[in-house]
Scaffold this motif. Structure first.
Motif, PDB file in Angstrom:
ATOM      1  N   CYS A 243       0.843  -1.201   0.000  1.00 56.86           N
ATOM      2  CA  CYS A 243       0.000   0.000   0.000  1.00 56.86           C
ATOM      3  C   CYS A 243       0.878   1.250   0.000  1.00 56.86           C
ATOM      4  O   CYS A 243       0.668   2.176  -0.799  1.00 56.86           O
ATOM      5  N   ARG A 244       1.864   1.274   0.866  1.00 49.98           N
ATOM      6  CA  ARG A 244       2.771   2.423   0.956  1.00 49.98           C
ATOM      7  C   ARG A 244       3.539   2.614  -0.354  1.00 49.98           C
ATOM      8  O   ARG A 244       3.691   3.732  -0.841  1.00 49.98           O
ATOM      9  N   ASP A 245       4.015   1.504  -0.924  1.00 50.36           N
ATOM     10  CA  ASP A 245       4.789   1.587  -2.163  1.00 50.36           C
ATOM     11  C   ASP A 245       3.961   2.215  -3.280  1.00 50.36           C
ATOM     12  O   ASP A 245       4.439   3.091  -4.003  1.00 50.36           O
ATOM     13  N   LEU A 246       2.718   1.768  -3.417  1.00 49.10           N
ATOM     14  CA  LEU A 246       1.868   2.317  -4.473  1.00 49.10           C
ATOM     15  C   LEU A 246       1.596   3.798  -4.239  1.00 49.10           C
ATOM     16  O   LEU A 246       1.662   4.611  -5.176  1.00 49.10           O
ATOM     17  N   LEU A 247       1.318   4.163  -3.001  1.00 48.96           N
ATOM     18  CA  LEU A 247       1.008   5.556  -2.676  1.00 48.96           C
ATOM     19  C   LEU A 247       2.185   6.463  -3.027  1.00 48.96           C
ATOM     20  O   LEU A 247       2.009   7.524  -3.654  1.00 48.96           O
ATOM     21  N   VAL A 248       3.386   6.052  -2.655  1.00 47.41           N
ATOM     22  CA  VAL A 248       4.585   6.852  -2.946  1.00 47.41           C
ATOM     23  C   VAL A 248       4.799   6.972  -4.450  1.00 47.41           C
ATOM     24  O   VAL A 248       5.131   8.043  -4.961  1.00 47.41           O
ATOM     25  N   ARG A 249       4.585   5.881  -5.182  1.00 45.70           N
ATOM     26  CA  ARG A 249       4.826   5.894  -6.631  1.00 45.70           C
ATOM     27  C   ARG A 249       3.768   6.696  -7.385  1.00 45.70           C
ATOM     28  O   ARG A 249       4.031   7.233  -8.462  1.00 45.70           O
ATOM     29  N   LEU A 250       2.568   6.780  -6.843  1.00 37.33           N
ATOM     30  CA  LEU A 250       1.524   7.610  -7.459  1.00 37.33           C
ATOM     31  C   LEU A 250       1.782   9.091  -7.224  1.00 37.33           C
ATOM     32  O   LEU A 250       1.583   9.923  -8.118  1.00 37.33           O
ATOM     33  N   LEU A 251       2.246   9.429  -6.015  1.00 31.52           N
ATOM     34  CA  LEU A 251       2.402  10.840  -5.640  1.00 31.52           C
ATOM     35  C   LEU A 251       3.807  11.349  -5.930  1.00 31.52           C
ATOM     36  O   LEU A 251       4.466  11.937  -5.067  1.00 31.52           O
ATOM     37  N   GLN A 252       4.263  11.112  -7.127  1.00 32.21           N
ATOM     38  CA  GLN A 252       5.528  11.678  -7.596  1.00 32.21           C
ATOM     39  C   GLN A 252       5.228  12.937  -8.388  1.00 32.21           C
ATOM     40  O   GLN A 252       4.492  12.906  -9.380  1.00 32.21           O
ATOM     41  N   ARG A 253       5.794  14.074  -7.952  1.00 37.51           N
ATOM     42  CA  ARG A 253       5.523  15.334  -8.644  1.00 37.51           C
ATOM     43  C   ARG A 253       5.956  15.289 -10.104  1.00 37.51           C
ATOM     44  O   ARG A 253       5.282  15.826 -10.979  1.00 37.51           O
ATOM     45  N   ASP A 254       7.104  14.667 -10.354  1.00 38.83           N
ATOM     46  CA  ASP A 254       7.608  14.558 -11.720  1.00 38.83           C
ATOM     47  C   ASP A 254       6.876  13.411 -12.414  1.00 38.83           C
ATOM     48  O   ASP A 254       7.004  12.256 -12.019  1.00 38.83           O
ATOM     49  N   PRO A 255       6.096  13.696 -13.465  1.00 40.36           N
ATOM     50  CA  PRO A 255       5.340  12.626 -14.133  1.00 40.36           C
ATOM     51  C   PRO A 255       6.232  11.532 -14.714  1.00 40.36           C
ATOM     52  O   PRO A 255       5.793  10.393 -14.884  1.00 40.36           O
TER      53      PRO A 255
END
Length: 482
Positions: A243-255
Motif C-alpha cells: 500500500c505504501r509503495d503504491l502511494l509513494v509511486r503515485l504521488l511523484q511530482r515529476d510525471p
C-alpha cells in the motif's frame, strides 16, 4: 417545498424529487420515471444559457464518451434529451452517495476497504485507457457508491474528460485544484498520467482522512505543490508495504518518475488480474481442469501449481457471486482443491535421508571396497585441504537434510558444489576423480529435489483472502456505510 418545485426543471415522463448536487452550469436531481416500474434515475440538468463555446464542447464530449462506455464501475448514461432551456443527461442513480461523504462519515477508511474501492477505480480507468480517454477530474465527489449496504464504486462526471494520446498544453486549468497533478498547475501541461496523480491523492485521503496538500487558499495549495519536498506518509495509521509503495509511486511530482498505467494495474495492491468479476469463475474453471489433468497424469508438481493458481481466481469468484447457495458450493470446492494441493505437497516431500555418521563403522573400514563413496572420498581427500573443507560443508548439508531443515540444507549443498566442481575440473583421471564425480552428481540431485520441493512449498496463497472467502465473511463488513 412548492417554491422549490417551481424552480426545478421539468422533463416529460419523469418526476423530480430531491436535489443531489450542483455545479457551475448543471444541477443533478434524483427522479423517477413515470409508469408501472417507477425506475429511479439521476438527471443532470444543464442550463443552456450558462454554456460558453468551451462548455458546449465539454458537454458534447461527455455525452459521446458516456454513450460509448459501458462498464460496471462507470455510471451508466441511460439517455439524454433537451428542450428550450435545458439539456438533460439521464443517468444511473447511485443511492450510496459519493466517496467524499463516505470518508467524512468514517473519518478514514481501513486499508482493506481502500483496496476494494481503488481496484474498482483502476478497473474503470483500464476501460478508459483502452480508448485513450483521460478523465481529468478524478476526486472523491465524482466517485459514487451504488448503495449503502454493499457499495460498489462508480466513476462519474466526464465533463472535463478528453481523448489524449500525447502531451497537451493549454491556457486553462481543468479539474479540481486539490486533486490536480503538479504539471497542470506548474506547467499547464496535460498527459494521461495526471489521472494517476489524482488516484494517489484520493488514496491518501481515504487512508488518512485528508488530502496531502489540504490548504485554505489556492495560493497556499500551489506553494505546497511546487515544493520539491517529498510527500510525507503519516505514521499515525499502519499500512502495508505494498500500500505504501503504491502511494509513494503515485504521488511523484515529476510525471516521468510517477508510476505508469501498466505498472499501476499490475501492482500487488491493485492486482487487476484477480479483481472480482464475471470472468473470475470461468478463469478458475479453466485452470482447475488443467490441474486435474496433471494430477491424473501424476505430474504432481504442475498439479499443485495449477490448484494454487486456480484458487487465486476462485476467491474473487466467491466475492463476486451473489447467490448464497452458489457461494457455499464454491467455498466447498476451494476447500477441496486446497486439501488436494496440501496432499500433493506431502507426496512431493523429499525422502528422508539417514543421519550421516562422522566416521564409517569398523566393519566398513575393514572392507574398503564396500565403503560408501562419501567415506571413501574422505579417505582419498587426505592431504587435500580444499577438498576436506568442501566435504565438511557437505557433511553439514546432509545433517540439516536429515533433520528436514531444507532451506539450510539447500544452501549448504549449493556451497558444497561451488567448492567441489572447480576441484573436480582440475582433478587428474583416477579413482579419486571418479568418486568425487559420483558425489557431485549425488549432491546435485539432492539439491534439485529439495529446491523443487521448496518451490512448491512457497507457492503463494493470499491466506487472508482465503480465510475471508472460506469463512463467508462478507465484503460489506469492510465497506458498509451504515
Amino acid at each position: 417545498m412548492a417554491s422549490m418545485n417551481r424552480n426545478q426543471p421539468k422533463l416529460q415522463g419523469f418526476v423530480f424529487t430531491e436535489k443531489l448536487g450542483c455545479g457551475s452550469y448543471a444541477t443533478v436531481y434524483k427522479a423517477y420515471r413515470k409508469g408501472q416500474q417507477r425506475e429511479v434515475v439521476a438527471v443532470k440538468c444543464v442550463l443552456k444559457s450558462s454554456l460558453g463555446k468551451k462548455s458546449v464542447e465539454n458537454l458534447l464530449t461527455e455525452i459521446e464518451i458516456m454513450k460509448r462506455i459501458h462498464h460496471e464501475h462507470i455510471v451508466e448514461l441511460k439517455d439524454f434529451q433537451w428542450d428550450d432551456t435545458y439539456i438533460y443527461l439521464i443517468m444511473e442513480y447511485c443511492s450510496g452517495g459519493d466517496l467524499s461523504s463516505f470518508i467524512r462519515t468514517k473519518q478514514a477508511l481501513p486499508e482493506r476497504t481502500v483496496r476494494v474501492f481503488l481496484r474498482q477505480l483502476a478497473s474503470a480507468l483500464l476501460c478508459l485507457q483502452s480508448q485513450n480517454i483521460t478523465h481529468m477530474d478524478l476526486k472523491p465527489q465524482n466517485l459514487l457508491l451504488s448503495n449503502t449496504y454493499d457499495p460498489v464504486l462508480r466513476l462519474a462526471d466526464f465533463g472535463f474528460a478528453s481523448y489524449m494520446t500525447e502531451d497537451v498544453f493549454a491556457d486553462t486549468l481543468r479539474g479540481s485544484p486539490l486533486y490536480m497533478a503538479p504539471e497542470i498547475i506548474c506547467e499547464r501541461k496535460y498527459h494521461a498520467k495526471v489521472d494517476l496523480w489524482s488516484v494517489g491523492v484520493i488514496m491518501f485521503e481515504c487512508l488518512f482522512g485528508r488530502a496531502p496538500f489540504a490548504s485554505r487558499t489556492f495560493t497556499e495549495l500551489a506553494e505546497k505543490i511546487r515544493s520539491s519536498r517529498p510527500i510525507q506518509i503519516p505514521d499515525s495509521v499502519h499500512i502495508s508495504d505494498s500500500c505504501r509503495d503504491l502511494l509513494v509511486r503515485l504521488l511523484q511530482r515529476d510525471p516521468e518518475e510517477r508510476i505508469n498505467f501498466s505498472d499501476f494495474f499490475a501492482h500487488p495492491f491493485i492486482d487487476l488480474e484477480h479483481i472480482p468479476s464475471a470472468d473470475s469463475l470461468n478463469k478458475a474453471k479453466s485452470i482447475i481442469l488443467k490441474a486435474i489433468e496433471k494430477d491424473t497424469a501424476r505430474d504432481f508438481k504442475s498439479a499443485v501449481q495449477l490448484y494454487c493458481e486456480s484458487v487465486q481466481f476462485f476467491i474473487p469468484a466467491i466475492h463476486y457471486e451473489k447467490d448464497q447457495r452458489r457461494k457455499d458450493a464454491l467455498r466447498a470446492k476451494v476447500q477441496e482443491y486446497l486439501t488436494r494441493a496440501e496432499e500433493l505437497k506431502v507426496l512431493l516431500k523429499p525422502e528422508s535421508q539417514p543421519t550421516p555418521s562422522a566416521t564409517p563403522s569398523t566393519s566398513q573400514v575393514n572392507q574398503p571396497q564396500t565403503l560408501p563413496d562419501v567415506f571413501l572420498l574422505e579417505q582419498l581427500a587426505a592431504g587435500h585441504h580444499n577438498l576436506q573443507l568442501a566435504l565438511n560443508v557437505a557433511h553439514e548439508a546432509e545433517l540439516q537434510d536429515a533433520k528436514e531443515n531444507y532451506e539450510s540444507a539447500l544452501k549448504l549443498y549449493q556451497d558444497t558444489l561451488e567448492q567441489l566442481i572447480p576441484i573436480l575440473q582440475s582433478e587428474p583421471r583416477g579413482r579419486r576423480r571418479e568418486v568425487m564425480n559420483n558425489e557431485v552428481q549425488r549432491y546435485m540431485g539432492r539439491a534439485e529435489t529439495i529446491k523443487q520441493f521448496l518451490e512448491i512449498k512457497r507457492i503463494p496463497f493470499k491466506q487472508e483472502s482465503i480465510n475471508e472467502a472460506l469463512t463467508g465473511e462478507a465484503r460489506k463488513t469492510a465497506c458498509s456505510i451504515q
